[in-house]
Enzyme design. Structure first.
Site, mmCIF file in Angstrom:
data_model
loop_
_atom_site.group_PDB
_atom_site.id
_atom_site.type_symbol
_atom_site.label_atom_id
_atom_site.label_comp_id
_atom_site.label_asym_id
_atom_site.label_seq_id
_atom_site.Cartn_x
_atom_site.Cartn_y
_atom_site.Cartn_z
ATOM 1 N N CYS A 21 0.809 -1.224 0.000
ATOM 2 C CA CYS A 21 0.000 0.000 0.000
ATOM 3 C C CYS A 21 0.840 1.271 0.000
ATOM 4 O O CYS A 21 0.299 2.361 -0.215
ATOM 5 C CB CYS A 21 -0.941 0.004 1.193
ATOM 6 S SG CYS A 21 -2.118 -1.368 1.194
ATOM 7 N N CYS A 74 -13.730 1.405 6.670
ATOM 8 C CA CYS A 74 -12.761 0.605 5.918
ATOM 9 C C CYS A 74 -12.600 1.172 4.512
ATOM 10 O O CYS A 74 -13.588 1.504 3.856
ATOM 11 C CB CYS A 74 -13.231 -0.843 5.807
ATOM 12 S SG CYS A 74 -13.560 -1.655 7.390
ATOM 13 N N SER A 75 -11.370 1.262 4.039
ATOM 14 C CA SER A 75 -11.139 1.759 2.683
ATOM 15 C C SER A 75 -11.600 0.723 1.664
ATOM 16 O O SER A 75 -11.420 -0.476 1.861
ATOM 17 C CB SER A 75 -9.661 2.087 2.471
ATOM 18 O OG SER A 75 -8.865 0.935 2.677
ATOM 19 N N HIS A 133 -8.964 3.647 -2.470
ATOM 20 C CA HIS A 133 -7.617 3.143 -2.221
ATOM 21 C C HIS A 133 -7.141 2.208 -3.336
ATOM 22 O O HIS A 133 -7.004 1.004 -3.131
ATOM 23 C CB HIS A 133 -7.576 2.443 -0.863
ATOM 24 C CG HIS A 133 -6.224 1.971 -0.431
ATOM 25 N ND1 HIS A 133 -5.051 2.543 -0.872
ATOM 26 C CD2 HIS A 133 -5.863 0.963 0.411
ATOM 27 C CE1 HIS A 133 -4.025 1.905 -0.310
ATOM 28 N NE2 HIS A 133 -4.500 0.949 0.464
#
Length: 397
Positions: A83, A216-217, A347
């Site tokens: 990430c 939550c992404s 994301h």
């Protein structure tokens, strides 16, 4: 001696739900890269090197994507750091420029993802062979391993530990999600642009207790880009009016501190983030007290709280109170994730770090529209990936 590096052009696509459009990843990169070059007022022929970040495509996908901008034969580097990939590509660009190797480097990041939870299922084969098997092992020893998305388990269990250790409440965790969804209302690039109350965040579907879906992404498709140049290039091309200095940047990876305590709070990266922040502050001669606006890696609401503590915004255990008191939104001490953050902006892993940089450049230029943080002069980006890497970047106008 190292020279200075500046961002003079940024661009990004809107972040979108996966599998909703027919555009390929190279189409996304073409849009973001073309926008960044236009923002800088230069052509692709001026670019000398191109680091390209992504996680879910085959080798040399970076070349396939960059070729949409031009076939000039310049080196293209394929970057994958989980990430933290986007910020890693930006860091490579900065190092090329600061080290005197190049005057103009284009950093690109993109992702085309599948719907569903990041990390797939928790089947035993995946558990044994995963690059983050050590991290899962520490979690399993303390909390077991459940049939919920494994990444959400890591962060959800970190949230449980934070609540037990410091008295952090479910409402404080939900306040992070509510804040970031509220911020995204004014971001045309955000995957979601709907505001939610704390009560609505709490009432959403539970992913792994105490984290609900709105904390939550989401998986996302998208791309982002930044043109990084030398001080000489800024002067020769008359770009001072748009140049934002990369005042400091640091990357750290896991040390024994990530695993020794047996705590998911450490496993998900708070020690890495703390070390990266300290290194960046020392390199730039700046501290968190100098920062006006922050884009940080809120992959889950708890990670925003952990990052407050790692960046020195508050003492350990006090981050829940910080967000509940409004210190991290408009009118507070800092504005954190004016873009909506990962939770609401989206994301797409390879693009996230560069999208953070784009938002901060717009903020420091004073061109962020309804999201503008008044008087912003120093911005900080925090991008983290399990397995692991944490990148902290300080930008200054």
């Amino acid at each position: 001696m190292a020279g200075k590096a500046y961002i003079v052009g940024v661009g990004m696509t809107r972040f979108e739900k996966p599998e909703t459009g027919d555009r390929q990843y190279w189409d996304l990169v073409k849009e973001a890269g073309t926008a960044a070059l236009a923002d800088a007022g230069i052509g692709y022929e001026a670019v000398e090197q191109v680091p390209v970040g992504y996680c879910f495509q085959a080798s040399t996908a970076g070349q396939r994507a960059a070729y949409e901008l031009g076939l000039t034969g310049v080196p293209v580097y394929n970057v994958n750091n989980n990430c933290a990939t986007g910020a890693t590509a930006l860091m490579m660009a900065r190092q090329f420029v600061e080290g005197g190797l190049n005057d103009c480097v284009l950093a690109l990041g993109f992702e085309k993802m599948k719907r569903g939870a990041l990390g797939g299922g928790a089947d035993s084969g995946d558990f044994r062979t995963s690059p983050v098997a050590r991290h899962y092992g520490v979690m399993a020893a303390a909390h077991g391993f459940e049939q919920t998305p494994p990444t959400a388990q890591l962060f959800g269990n970190a949230a449980r530990e934070h609540m037990a250790r410091y008295g952090t409440t479910a409402e404080q965790l939900a306040a992070v999600g509510a804040k970031n969804h509220r911020h995204s209302v004014h971001n045309p690039y955000a995957q979601f642009q709907e505001a939610y109350t704390v009560e609505e965040v709490l009432a959403a579907k539970t992913i792994h207790r105490p984290l609900t879906r709105l904390q939550c992404s989401p998986t996302s498709d998208g791309a982002a880009a930044a043109v990084v140049v030398s001080e000489r290039f800024v002067g020769e091309h008359g770009l001072a009016d748009r140049a934002v200095e990369i005042a400091a940047q640091a990357m750290t990876t896991d040390t024994g501190d990530s695993f020794a305590s047996g705590s998911c709070i450490d496993v998900v990266g708070r020690p890495m983030s703390r070390a990266a922040a300290r290194q960046a502050y020392a390199a730039g001669g700046l501290g968190i007290e100098d920062v006006d606006v922050i884009e940080l890696h809120d992959c889950f609401s708890v990670n925003e709280l952990l990052t407050y503590e790692a960046l020195g915004m508050c003492a350990e255990g006090e981050s829940g109170k910080l967000v509940a008191d409004g210190a991290t939104t408009y009118g507070g001490r800092w504005v954190v994730n004016p873009s909506g953050g990962l939770i609401s902006k989206g994301h797409p892993l390879g693009a996230t770090g560069l999208a953070q940089a784009a938002e901060l450049v717009w903020q420091l230029r004073g061109t962020a529209g309804e999201r503008q943080v008044p008087g912003a002069r120093v911005g900080l980006a925090h991008n983290i990936g399990l397995g692991g890497a944490a990148v902290v970047t300080v930008l200054r106008r």
